[in-house]
Design an enzyme around this catalytic site. Structure first.
Site, short mmCIF file in Angstrom:
data_model
loop_
_atom_site.label_atom_id
_atom_site.label_comp_id
_atom_site.label_asym_id
_atom_site.label_seq_id
_atom_site.Cartn_x
_atom_site.Cartn_y
_atom_site.Cartn_z
N ALA A 26 -2.32 -44.64 -13.81
CA ALA A 26 -3.32 -45.56 -13.25
C ALA A 26 -4.41 -44.73 -13.05
CB ALA A 26 -2.38 -46.09 -11.94
N LEU A 27 -4.79 -44.23 -14.13
CA LEU A 27 -5.93 -43.08 -13.89
C LEU A 27 -7.14 -43.48 -13.03
CD1 LEU A 27 -5.55 -41.34 -17.25
CD2 LEU A 27 -4.29 -40.82 -14.96
N HIS A 43 -8.23 -38.28 -11.08
CA HIS A 43 -7.47 -37.61 -12.27
C HIS A 43 -8.76 -37.11 -13.36
CE1 HIS A 43 -4.54 -40.66 -10.92
NE2 HIS A 43 -3.84 -39.74 -11.09
N SER A 102 -4.16 -43.83 -7.06
CA SER A 102 -3.69 -44.84 -7.65
C SER A 102 -3.05 -45.90 -6.69
CB SER A 102 -2.44 -44.52 -8.74
OG SER A 102 -2.89 -43.38 -9.43
#
Ligand code: AMP
Length: 287
Positions: free
Chosen positions: A32-33, A37, A188
């Site tokens: 769930a970048l 990230h 996320s």
């Protein structure tokens, strides 16, 4: 980029890379970048010849079954975005539970006081699970560099300790917190917030910013009380903990100390969603 689902094929590919003495950078994620990230991945691309991004929602670090079940996944979107960011020689590793835990992991780590406070005391077993999966990734991938966000400051300190106590030769790189335009730390879990919770969540950053402005001006205990009071004033938010700690050993401080990195670390529940954040209060210079 090349996508791997099995340890064996990833290891084979990495073996060939290592023979060429190319620097390998690892970015472990739970998917769930978001831009937090991507900031780690971008830095890894600059500093390593080959980047390995892992996407694995590690069950052993969830103390709450419900939290694990509702953790966001969007592998198709993640892969699409990674394709536009990563280079030809970079890799994405997406194992399943069986691949990572063919048998239950019995490893138990002792991080002294580091995993007994803050996240450790509110999420029993969490850091043991983190250490299990991170050491597995380190053993499989054998990276030269591994990137972790300062968003999870306690995790970063514990990973540094893990490397120290196990004598692994990986260099741990801490990367700054990436925030939404209104200051909410990207996570996320933010996508699980309702509209109203999302609006209120900005108060976490507002409270940390106020703490930053008042650090060293009012007593530590008063600052803690003010910060917690500001957030708990919201009918939607409730503070789990707010600790003012020495950045090196995470021990709570009672008085302001000059020439030391001091962080304010917070966990807040917004409905059922848990938000964590931190701010450098004095001598911020972590990485
Ligand atoms: P996660 O997928 O939440 O386990 O996070 C994977 C890595 O990204 C961890 O090292 C986190 O600390 C880092 N990370 C997550 N959110 C952020 C953020 N907002 N800014 C910087 N790093 C982050």
């Amino acid at each position: 980029m090349k996508v791997f689902y099995k340890k064996k094929s990833l290891k084979n590919r990495l073996e060939a890379i290592r023979k060429k003495h190319l620097k390998i950078g690892l970015v472990p994620t739970m998917g769930a970048l978001h831009s937090g990230h991507y900031s780690l991945i971008e830095r890894a691309i600059i500093e390593s010849k080959v980047v390995v991004v892992t996407i694995f929602v590690n069950p052993t670090q969830f103390n709450d079954r419900e939290d694990f079940k509702k953790y966001p996944h969007d592998i198709e979107k993640d892969l699409m975005e990674l394709r536009s960011l990563l280079r030809k020689e970079d890799m994405v590793f997406i194992p399943d539970n069986k691949e990572m835990y063919p048998e239950p992991d019995l490893l138990v780590f002792d991080f002294g006081h580091l995993d007994k406070i803050m996240e450790g005391s509110h999420r029993p077993g969490h850091f043991n699970g983190v250490a299990q999966i991170v050491s597995k990734f380190f053993n499989i991938i054998k990276p030269d560099l591994a990137y972790f966000g300062e968003k999870d400051l306690q995790q970063l300190v514990i990973i540094r300790k893990l490397v120290e106590i196990t004598n692994m030769r990986v260099q741990i790189i801490g990367c700054p917190i990436i925030r939404e335009p209104d200051g909410l730390a990207m996570s996320s879990r933010n996508q699980l917030l309702s509209g109203e919770e999302r609006k209120e969540a900005v108060k976490v950053y507002q409270a940390l910013s106020q703490a930053f402005n008042l650090a060293d001006k009012i007593p530590v205990e008063t600052l803690k009380k003010n910060t917690i009071g500001f957030i708990n004033n919201s009918s939607i938010l409730s503070v789990e903990y707010f600790e003012i700690v020495d950045g090196e050993n995470l021990l709570p401080i009672k008085k302001w100390i000059k020439n030391k990195q001091v962080f304010g670390c917070i966990a807040v529940k917004a409905g059922n969603v848990r938000l964590i954040d931190n701010i450098g209060l004095m001598n911020k210079q972590y990485t």
